[in-house]
Design an enzyme around this catalytic site. Structure first.
Site, short mmCIF file in Angstrom:
data_model
loop_
_atom_site.label_atom_id
_atom_site.label_comp_id
_atom_site.label_asym_id
_atom_site.label_seq_id
_atom_site.Cartn_x
_atom_site.Cartn_y
_atom_site.Cartn_z
N CYS A 57 -3.59 -2.63 3.62
CA CYS A 57 -2.27 -1.67 2.95
C CYS A 57 -1.21 -2.98 2.77
CB CYS A 57 -1.75 -0.69 3.75
SG CYS A 57 -0.47 0.22 2.77
N CYS A 113 -2.91 6.75 8.22
CA CYS A 113 -1.89 7.39 7.43
C CYS A 113 -2.62 8.65 6.81
CB CYS A 113 -0.92 6.55 6.75
SG CYS A 113 -1.64 5.43 5.38
#
Length: 396
Positions: A101, A199
Site C-alpha cells: 500500500c 484493512c
C-alpha cells in the site's frame, strides 16, 4: 510548502496534519477511500476506510481549519494491493499488504497526484524520522518510539519519494503523547482505537478471505519425508512458520509440534516438520531499493575485494527484532536489485514474500523482497514457486 495531509480518520494522521499546520505549511486534507464496499461503521478496532472514518477525518480537518477532500482510490487499491496479496499467496509467498500500500498507493498514486496538483509534499501519520544531511540528502530513520516504529513498512518508498514526504510524529515519545496532544487540540479522535490486522479483511479472517477469492483447492499436507499427514482446502492459506490450524490427522512420531516448512503451489502441497527445520542463516531477496548512492561504489569495491557490507542489522517482520547481518557482494557485477544477506544469528520461519529491510543503527539503508532462504549448512529452504495457474476471483 504546500502540503497534502493524508487523513485516515485516526488520531495519528490528525495530529500529524496539525503539526504540519503549526510548522507554517499550507495544508490540505484528503481522505483516501480505498474500499469498494465500505461499511457505515468499523467493527471495533478492525479495518479502516469506513464511512465513519471519512467523517472523523472531515471533523479533524474542520478543527484544524484546513480544506478537506475525499479521493476514491479504491480501484487502484484493488488492482495493486489486493491483487498482489492474492497473487502472492497463490504463489506460495507471504506478502505484507501495508508495504505494498505504501509502495503503490500512499507514496505512488497519492504522491504523484499531489505533485501534479502543485503540492510540494505529502504528510502522513507514520511513525518514522527523516534526517537531512549537510548535502541535502534525506535519510529514513526509525521512530523515537521503538514500539510504534513504522520505518520497516515505509522502506519500500525509496529516496526520491522520501524527499517529498513528511512524518511529523517521528520524534513522539509514545502513542499516549499523540493521544494527549489530540485531546488538547480538541480532536474528537483522541480516544479512537487503532486499526489493526489487514484493512481490507475487516473481520480478521484472512483464510476465509483467500478461500472466497481463490476458491477451494483441496490437496495434501506432507512431512519432510513426503508422507501424507493431513489434507487442506488450499495451499495458499498457509505460510512458512505457521503452527496453528494445520489440523493434522497423524501426530509426529517424536511427539514434537510441526510447523509449515514450505508451500508448494504447483503441487498444491503443504510441507510440515519440526521447528529446527525452519532455522535459516542466509536470506536472498530481489527488487532492492537503496537509500544511499554510495552503495554503488561499495557494490563495485565489494565485488572486486570479495567483502561484504557491514556491520548492519536486518528486519524481516513489521514487529520483529533486528538481527545482526552482513550484506554479501552481488553475485555478478551491477546486480544491484538482488540482495544476499548472511545472518549472524539464525532466524526461524522467514517466508518468501516478506520484506527485508537493512539498517545501519536506526537508519534505513535499503529494502528488498525475500525470494528464498538457506538453512544453516547451506541447505535450500522455503523457496517460493510460481503456480501453474492462479485463478483470482474479484468482486465488483
Amino acid at each position: 510548502m504546500r502540503v497534502l495531509a493524508a487523513l485516515s480518520g485516526g488520531v495519528d494522521s490528525a495530529v500529524a496534519a496539525a503539526r504540519a499546520v503549526d510548522a507554517g505549511h499550507e495544508v490540505v486534507g484528503v481522505h483516501m477511500a480505498l474500499s469498494r464496499t465500505r461499511d457505515q461503521l468499523r467493527t471495533g478496532s478492525r479495518g479502516c476506510c469506513s464511512i465513519e472514518d471519512a467523517g472523523d477525518a472531515r471533523r479533524a480537518a474542520d478543527v484544524l481549519g484546513i480544506p478537506y477532500y475525499v479521493w476514491d482510490l479504491s480501484q487502484r487499491f484493488e488492482e495493486t494491493v489486493v491483487a498482489d496479496f492474492l497473487a502472492e499467496y497463490a504463489a506460495g509467498r507471504t506478502p505484507n499488504p501495508c508495504v505494498r500500500c505504501n509502495e503503490h498507493v500512499k507514496f505512488a498514486t497519492l504522491l504523484d497526484k499531489a505533485l501534479a496538483l502543485g503540492f510540494d509534499a505529502v504528510c502522513t501519520g507514520h511513525y518514522a524520522r527523516v534526517v537531512e544531511r549537510a548535502d541535502g540528502t534525506r535519510e529514513l530513520h526509525r521512530a523515537r518510539d521503538a514500539a510504534k516504529d513504522q520505518s520497516y513498512v515505509l522502506a519500500v518508498m525509496g529516496p526520491d519519494r522520501l524527499a517529498r514526504s513528511l512524518f511529523p510524529l517521528g520524534d513522539v515519545s509514545s502513542k499516549d503523547e499523540t493521544r494527549r496532544e489530540a485531546a488538547e487540540r480538541g480532536l474528537s479522535v483522541s480516544a479512537k482505537p487503532d486499526s489493526y490486522d489487514i484493512c481490507f479483511v475487516a473481520d480478521g479472517d484472512t483464510q476465509g478471505f483467500l478461500r472466497d477469492r481463490l476458491g477451494a483447492q483441496p490437496g495434501e499436507v506432507v512431512d519432510s519425508r513426503g508422507e501424507v499427514v493431513g489434507t487442506h482446502d488450499g495451499a495458499y492459506a498457509y505460510t512458512v512458520g505457521q503452527r496453528r490450524g494445520l489440523a493434522l490427522g497423524r501426530p509426529a512420531a517424536d511427539g514434537r509440534p510441526r510447523y509449515v516448512l514450505r508451500v508448494e503451489p504447483v503441487a498444491n502441497r503443504v510441507v510440515v516438520g519440526p521447528a529446527d527445520e525452519l532455522v535459516v542463516d542466509r536470506v536472498l531477496a530481489d527488487r532492492a531499493v537503496w537509500y544511499d548512492d554510495r552503495y554503488d561504489a561499495w557494490r563495485d569495491d565489494a565485488a572486486r575485494a570479495g567483502g561484504g557490507l557491514g556491520p548492519v542489522s536486518v528486519q524481516v517482520r513489521a514487529h520483529g527484532a533486528p538481527v545482526a547481518a552482513t550484506v554479501e557482494p552481488p553475485a555478478r557485477h551491477g546486480e544491484v536489485d538482488r540482495v544476499a544477506v548472511r545472518l549472524h544469528e539464525p532466524l526461524r520461519g522467514v517466508a518468501p514474500g516478506q520484506s527485508l529491510v537493512v539498517y545501519a543503527g536506526t537508519r534505513v539503508l535499503g529494502q528488498a523482497t525475500v525470494t528464498s532462504t538457506e538453512r544453516v549448512g547451506g541447505t535450500a529452504q522455503a523457496t517460493a514457486q510460481a503456480p501453474a495457474q492462479a485463478v483470482v476471483r474479484t468482486t465488483a
